[in-house]
Enzyme design. Structure first.
Site, PDB file in Angstrom:
ATOM      1  N   SER A  92      31.405  38.519  33.480  1.00  8.19           N
ATOM      2  CA  SER A  92      31.108  39.734  34.248  1.00  8.19           C
ATOM      3  C   SER A  92      32.238  40.051  35.219  1.00  8.19           C
ATOM      4  CB  SER A  92      29.787  39.584  34.995  1.00  8.19           C
ATOM      5  OG  SER A  92      29.828  38.492  35.903  1.00  8.19           O
ATOM      6  N   GLU A  93      32.841  39.012  35.831  1.00  6.17           N
ATOM      7  CA  GLU A  93      33.984  39.226  36.724  1.00  6.17           C
ATOM      8  C   GLU A  93      35.019  38.126  36.577  1.00  6.17           C
ATOM      9  OE1 GLU A  93      31.106  41.970  38.126  1.00  6.17           O
ATOM     10  OE2 GLU A  93      30.872  39.798  38.097  1.00  6.17           O
ATOM     11  N   THR A  94      36.276  38.540  36.687  1.00  2.00           N
ATOM     12  CA  THR A  94      37.404  37.621  36.841  1.00  2.00           C
ATOM     13  C   THR A  94      38.088  37.987  38.147  1.00  2.00           C
ATOM     14  OG1 THR A  94      37.749  37.362  34.452  1.00  2.00           O
ATOM     15  CG2 THR A  94      39.607  36.867  35.901  1.00  2.00           C
TER      16      THR A  94
END
Length: 395
Positions: free
Chosen positions: A141-143
């Site tokens: 979902s996020e980096t």
């Protein structure tokens, strides 16, 4: 190591010299690590591919702690004890490192996973196309991408910096996003446990269009100091009626169980419902996508929805929540730190308390301790994290 060539690929370090009164204070470590970073990332030394040195047994731990590896005994003979050869591969160090971290949990496979990419190469850090490619490759979902800022003049009298400054930016697999709480927690945890920052210091995160965020470590957990975001009650009766119809259609929550609907500063919709209705939520993501919300919908209730007979529940939650954002590609987020910057002041007022325990009731699940500091307009979130994998990027 006996012939000097200023453009050679190997650089030999002779010694690190510290006056007696300055020893055992971390200064030698700071000096050598700073020198290594300089040699690794300064473009004028890009031809240098390896650092080498020889040392006695009593200094071996120091050099290993700075990143050198032992290659064997040296052929050099000087003194009664042998010399040991060490080296450092700068080509490998120049590749960005990554860690996948499960945030808001002490168990691998729980909480919310985020990829943390650390690079000191500012040119690479500022390359948004590269960042987007990496984030798409991780497909989480996020980096979060982390880059240390140049040291500023915040030393105390002993000569040590009490804090370190880092730039952060966040990417989903498809777009850059403004802020992500669980990725910030993951970044702080990685910087502390991988010794980028001493655990006695604090981290200052600099994020575009936001005030700086502060992270510290206490008893193995990360403490994040976030801006407090007050919810805004919706008074428009026509809009409330439309939202109630939509919430019933997309989450299966009867209108009589909807207690309050609020807007948030980061364009989420906050909906408080009864605890019984919370346990029966049935999300319909195709309907959610058509809702009049900016990012997503937070559905929350007072109380702990977990089964009290389950083992491993150390603290009963004051409130429970779920977060849905199918409109931005996230059907349900496992644990959402940014949402709790709004949930915290909401339930602090609702329950008449400033210290709260929160539980996010996703499949992976996650918990956190929250302190609401209204006089500072801040929220502190204390939570655990665990590293599930790590490596070196080849992109």
């Amino acid at each position: 190591m006996s012939v000097h060539d200023s453009m050679a690929h190997i650089l030999a370090i002779h010694s690190v010299v510290i006056t007696p009164e300055a020893r055992r204070k971390g200064i030698a470590n700071a000096m050598l690590c700073s020198y290594i970073r300089h040699m690794t990332y300064d473009s004028q030394y890009s031809h240098v591919t390896k650092l080498m040195l020889i040392c006695k047994q009593n200094l071996l731990r120091f050099y290993i702690g700075c990143g050198f590896v032992v290659t064997g005994l040296s052929d050099i003979s000087h003194g009664a004890t042998p010399w040991i050869e060490c080296e450092m591969d700068l080509c490998e160090r120049r590749k960005p490192k990554f860690w996948v971290v499960d945030a808001f949990t002490e168990t691998t496979g729980g909480g919310n996973p985020a990829a943390v990419v650390i690079t000191v190469n500012k040119t690479l850090y500022e390359n948004r196309q590269w960042s987007q490619t990496v984030a798409a490759e991780f497909n989480l979902s996020e980096t979060v991408f982390v880059s240390e800022r140049e040291s500023i003049d915040n030393d105390n009298e002993s000569g040590f910096q009490e804090e370190k400054d880092f730039d952060l930016k966040y990417f989903s697999p498809t777009v850059e996003i403004q802020f992500c709480g669980h990725a910030t927690l993951a970044a702080a945890y990685t910087l502390f446990v991988k010794s980028y920052v001493d655990t006695k210091k604090r981290i200052i995160f600099h994020i575009s269009n936001m005030s700086p965020l502060i992270a510290t470590m206490s008893q193995g957990k990360i403490v994040l100091d976030f801006p407090l975001q007050r919810p805004r009650h919706i008074d428009d009766l026509d809009r409330l009626k439309k939202l109630e119809d939509w919430i019933e259609a997309c989450a299966g929550v009867p209108k009589q169980d909807i207690l309050r609907i609020c807007d948030t500063e980061i364009k989420d919709l906050l909906v408080e419902i009864s605890i019984d209705a919370f346990r029966k939520i049935e999300p319909k993501f195709s309907v959610m996508k058509r809702g009049d919300v900016g990012r997503g919908i937070i559905i929350a209730c007072a109380g702990d929805v977990r089964n009290k007979s389950m083992a491993g529940i150390p603290n009963e939650a004051d409130f429970s929540s779920r977060f849905f954002a199918p409109g931005v590609g996230i059907d349900e987020d496992p644990v959402t730190g940014s949402a709790h910057c709004t949930l915290a002041p909401y339930f602090a007022e609702r329950l008449h308390k400033t210290s709260l325990v929160a539980w996010q009731d996703s499949r992976r699940g996650g918990s956190m301790f929250i302190d609401v500091q209204k006089e500072r307009n801040r929220v502190t979130i204390t939570a655990a994290a665990v590293i599930s994998s790590q490596g070196t990027l080849c992109i």
